[in-house]
Design a protein around this motif. Structure first.
Motif, PDB file in Angstrom:
ATOM      1  N   VAL A   1       0.823  -1.093   0.047  1.00  0.00           N
ATOM      2  CA  VAL A   1      -0.129   0.020  -0.078  1.00  0.00           C
ATOM      3  C   VAL A   1       0.924   1.300   0.072  1.00  0.00           C
ATOM      4  CG1 VAL A   1      -1.515   1.164   1.283  1.00  0.00           C
ATOM      5  CG2 VAL A   1      -1.899  -1.104   1.058  1.00  0.00           C
ATOM      6  N   THR A   2       2.161   1.192   0.642  1.00  0.00           N
ATOM      7  CA  THR A   2       2.820   2.567   0.865  1.00  0.00           C
ATOM      8  C   THR A   2       3.880   2.518  -0.322  1.00  0.00           C
ATOM      9  OG1 THR A   2       4.201   1.251   2.341  1.00  0.00           O
ATOM     10  CG2 THR A   2       2.538   2.622   3.315  1.00  0.00           C
ATOM     11  N   GLY A   3       3.796   1.584  -1.260  1.00  0.00           N
ATOM     12  CA  GLY A   3       4.857   1.506  -2.282  1.00  0.00           C
ATOM     13  C   GLY A   3       6.188   1.201  -2.127  1.00  0.00           C
ATOM     14  N   LYS A   4       6.292   0.659  -0.852  1.00  0.00           N
ATOM     15  CA  LYS A   4       7.537  -0.034  -0.504  1.00  0.00           C
ATOM     16  C   LYS A   4       8.130  -1.381  -1.509  1.00  0.00           C
ATOM     17  CE  LYS A   4      10.640  -1.496   3.169  1.00  0.00           C
ATOM     18  NZ  LYS A   4      10.725  -1.844   4.815  1.00  0.00           N
ATOM     19  N   THR A   5       7.087  -1.995  -1.884  1.00  0.00           N
ATOM     20  CA  THR A   5       7.278  -3.003  -2.871  1.00  0.00           C
ATOM     21  C   THR A   5       6.115  -3.037  -3.702  1.00  0.00           C
ATOM     22  OG1 THR A   5       7.651  -5.451  -2.764  1.00  0.00           O
ATOM     23  CG2 THR A   5       6.135  -4.906  -1.308  1.00  0.00           C
TER      24      THR A   5
ATOM     25  N   LEU B   1      -1.869   3.150  -7.070  1.00  0.00           N
ATOM     26  CA  LEU B   1      -0.753   3.166  -6.151  1.00  0.00           C
ATOM     27  C   LEU B   1       0.437   2.705  -6.523  1.00  0.00           C
ATOM     28  CD1 LEU B   1      -2.368   3.217  -2.654  1.00  0.00           C
ATOM     29  CD2 LEU B   1      -1.816   4.982  -4.015  1.00  0.00           C
ATOM     30  N   THR B   2       0.009   1.390  -7.528  1.00  0.00           N
ATOM     31  CA  THR B   2       1.399   0.628  -7.777  1.00  0.00           C
ATOM     32  C   THR B   2       2.095   1.569  -8.799  1.00  0.00           C
ATOM     33  OG1 THR B   2       0.017  -0.232  -9.702  1.00  0.00           O
ATOM     34  CG2 THR B   2      -0.217  -1.452  -7.668  1.00  0.00           C
ATOM     35  N   LYS B   3       1.714   2.476  -9.419  1.00  0.00           N
ATOM     36  CA  LYS B   3       2.402   3.553 -10.453  1.00  0.00           C
ATOM     37  C   LYS B   3       3.035   4.566  -9.860  1.00  0.00           C
ATOM     38  CE  LYS B   3      -0.636   1.917 -14.205  1.00  0.00           C
ATOM     39  NZ  LYS B   3       0.358   0.658 -14.476  1.00  0.00           N
TER      40      LYS B   3
ATOM     41  N   ALA C   1       7.188   8.418  -1.961  1.00  0.00           N
ATOM     42  CA  ALA C   1       6.890   9.789  -1.592  1.00  0.00           C
ATOM     43  C   ALA C   1       5.613  10.367  -2.233  1.00  0.00           C
ATOM     44  CB  ALA C   1       8.175  10.609  -2.449  1.00  0.00           C
ATOM     45  N   GLN C   2       5.255   9.897  -3.378  1.00  0.00           N
ATOM     46  CA  GLN C   2       4.027  10.334  -4.071  1.00  0.00           C
ATOM     47  C   GLN C   2       2.969   9.818  -3.229  1.00  0.00           C
ATOM     48  OE1 GLN C   2       4.911   8.941  -7.937  1.00  0.00           O
ATOM     49  NE2 GLN C   2       4.978  10.987  -8.644  1.00  0.00           N
TER      50      GLN C   2
ATOM     51  N   ILE D   1      -1.324   9.017   2.663  1.00  0.00           N
ATOM     52  CA  ILE D   1      -1.320   7.754   3.026  1.00  0.00           C
ATOM     53  C   ILE D   1       0.144   7.656   4.071  1.00  0.00           C
ATOM     54  CG2 ILE D   1      -0.914   5.156   2.852  1.00  0.00           C
ATOM     55  CD1 ILE D   1      -2.413   5.384   0.351  1.00  0.00           C
ATOM     56  N   GLY D   2      -0.246   7.490   5.963  1.00  0.00           N
ATOM     57  CA  GLY D   2       0.976   7.485   6.474  1.00  0.00           C
ATOM     58  C   GLY D   2       1.102   6.224   7.037  1.00  0.00           C
ATOM     59  N   ARG D   3       2.203   6.092   7.635  1.00  0.00           N
ATOM     60  CA  ARG D   3       2.463   4.557   7.973  1.00  0.00           C
ATOM     61  C   ARG D   3       3.277   4.679   9.332  1.00  0.00           C
ATOM     62  NH1 ARG D   3       5.515  -0.636   5.041  1.00  0.00           N
ATOM     63  NH2 ARG D   3       5.635  -1.975   6.725  1.00  0.00           N
ATOM     64  N   LYS D   4       2.782   4.196  10.608  1.00  0.00           N
ATOM     65  CA  LYS D   4       3.508   3.796  11.555  1.00  0.00           C
ATOM     66  C   LYS D   4       4.226   2.555  11.976  1.00  0.00           C
ATOM     67  CE  LYS D   4       3.416   3.922  16.717  1.00  0.00           C
ATOM     68  NZ  LYS D   4       4.285   2.650  16.347  1.00  0.00           N
ATOM     69  N   PHE D   5       5.476   2.217  11.866  1.00  0.00           N
ATOM     70  CA  PHE D   5       6.249   1.191  12.221  1.00  0.00           C
ATOM     71  C   PHE D   5       5.974   0.677  13.629  1.00  0.00           C
ATOM     72  CE2 PHE D   5       7.872   2.820   8.310  1.00  0.00           C
ATOM     73  CZ  PHE D   5       7.998   1.839   7.597  1.00  0.00           C
ATOM     74  N   GLN D   6       6.206  -0.543  13.756  1.00  0.00           N
ATOM     75  CA  GLN D   6       6.067  -1.202  15.388  1.00  0.00           C
ATOM     76  C   GLN D   6       7.193  -0.468  16.312  1.00  0.00           C
ATOM     77  OE1 GLN D   6       6.599  -5.287  15.403  1.00  0.00           O
ATOM     78  NE2 GLN D   6       6.791  -5.410  17.704  1.00  0.00           N
ATOM     79  N   LYS D   7       8.301  -0.205  15.920  1.00  0.00           N
ATOM     80  CA  LYS D   7       9.311   0.329  16.547  1.00  0.00           C
ATOM     81  C   LYS D   7       9.389   1.932  16.396  1.00  0.00           C
ATOM     82  CE  LYS D   7      14.311   0.850  17.774  1.00  0.00           C
ATOM     83  NZ  LYS D   7      15.542   0.333  17.322  1.00  0.00           N
TER      84      LYS D   7
END
Length: 254
Positions: free
Chosen positions: A50-54, A70-72, A76-77, A83-89
């Motif tokens: 979802v966040t474009g990391k992969t 989103l796959t395109k 950063a876009q 869309i914001g992401r909070k990691f576990q740590k």
């Protein structure tokens, strides 16, 4: 409620291992959704996609009223799209104060003029976000001296400061005290009144307190969906997830 995020027939493999297998999933706006499942179920990969990391091998991930693919888009876009992401740590700037962390995260045009003129407004907005995450009394403290739970709240505040439409939150209750978990529940429930919030969590009591729709992932597929009581009564969920003890945290979720 209309769908803000629409994942359709998405698959992703790593060296022959299918981490996500023909997954279809949607999130409305606003909505609070919890995702649970055993280690290796594909929860982290879902967030990465979802966040474009992969990128997925097949399928589409559509977002917003214009159904942007989103796959395109770059990471950063996607972030700029809301869309914001909070990691576990927690990943906060420990040498900076709580106020400085929130100020750096605030959504604002980045022209020279706004940078020069926005400080009074910035102070007000940082204070408002701090109040939402219970850190008003800690604005002048360095982030590095906060408790683990307070650092989690600060990172949630930094996400909210960016004014996202969709928040992806990875195991927010991990390592928290009982009182901190209760406050975090309130925080996420309140945020979901204005945003789409997706929470990945292993703590079933925490998920129960969220009182939201739950999606169970297993082997990269949506195994069951509904209230927590509904999915916990599903024999397939009992067999693959609830019927055996879970390890603390999730270190290798493909």
């Amino acid at each position: 409620m209309s769908a803000l995020l629409e994942v359709s027939g998405v698959s992703k493999s790593f060296d022959g291992f299918k981490a996500i297998d023909n997954l279809s999933f949607s999130v409305a706006e606003p909505e609070l959704r919890a995702i649970i499942g055993p280690n290796g179920a594909g929860k982290t990969t879902f967030m990465d996609l979802v966040t474009g990391k992969t990128r997925p091998d097949t399928g589409s991930i559509r977002y917003g009223e214009l159904s942007r693919d989103l796959t395109k888009l770059s990471e950063a876009q996607i972030a700029r799209a809301g869309i914001g992401r909070k990691f576990q740590k927690p990943t906060v700037f420990e040498d900076q104060t709580v106020f400085e962390n929130l100020s750096m995260a605030l959504a604002s045009p980045r022209s020279p003029w706004t940078v020069l003129t926005r400080r009074p407004s910035m102070e007000v907005r940082a204070g408002e976000v701090a109040e939402r995450v219970g850190l008003t009394a800690h604005l002048a403290r360095r982030a590095g001296v906060l408790s683990h739970g307070q650092k989690q709240w600060l990172e949630i505040g930094m996400l909210l400061a960016q004014e996202p439409r969709l928040l992806l939150v990875d195991e927010p209750a991990a390592g928290m005290t009982s009182a901190e978990r209760e406050r975090t529940t309130e925080m996420l429930v309140e945020a979901a009144k204005e945003h789409a919030v997706v929470v990945i969590e292993h703590d079933m009591e925490f998920v129960r307190r969220l009182n939201c729709r739950v999606t169970v992932l297993h082997e990269g597929r949506a195994l069951a969906e509904g209230s927590l009581d509904h999915v916990c009564a599903d024999p397939r969920v009992i067999d693959v997830y609830l019927g055996r003890p879970e390890t603390e945290g999730e270190t290798a979720d493909a």
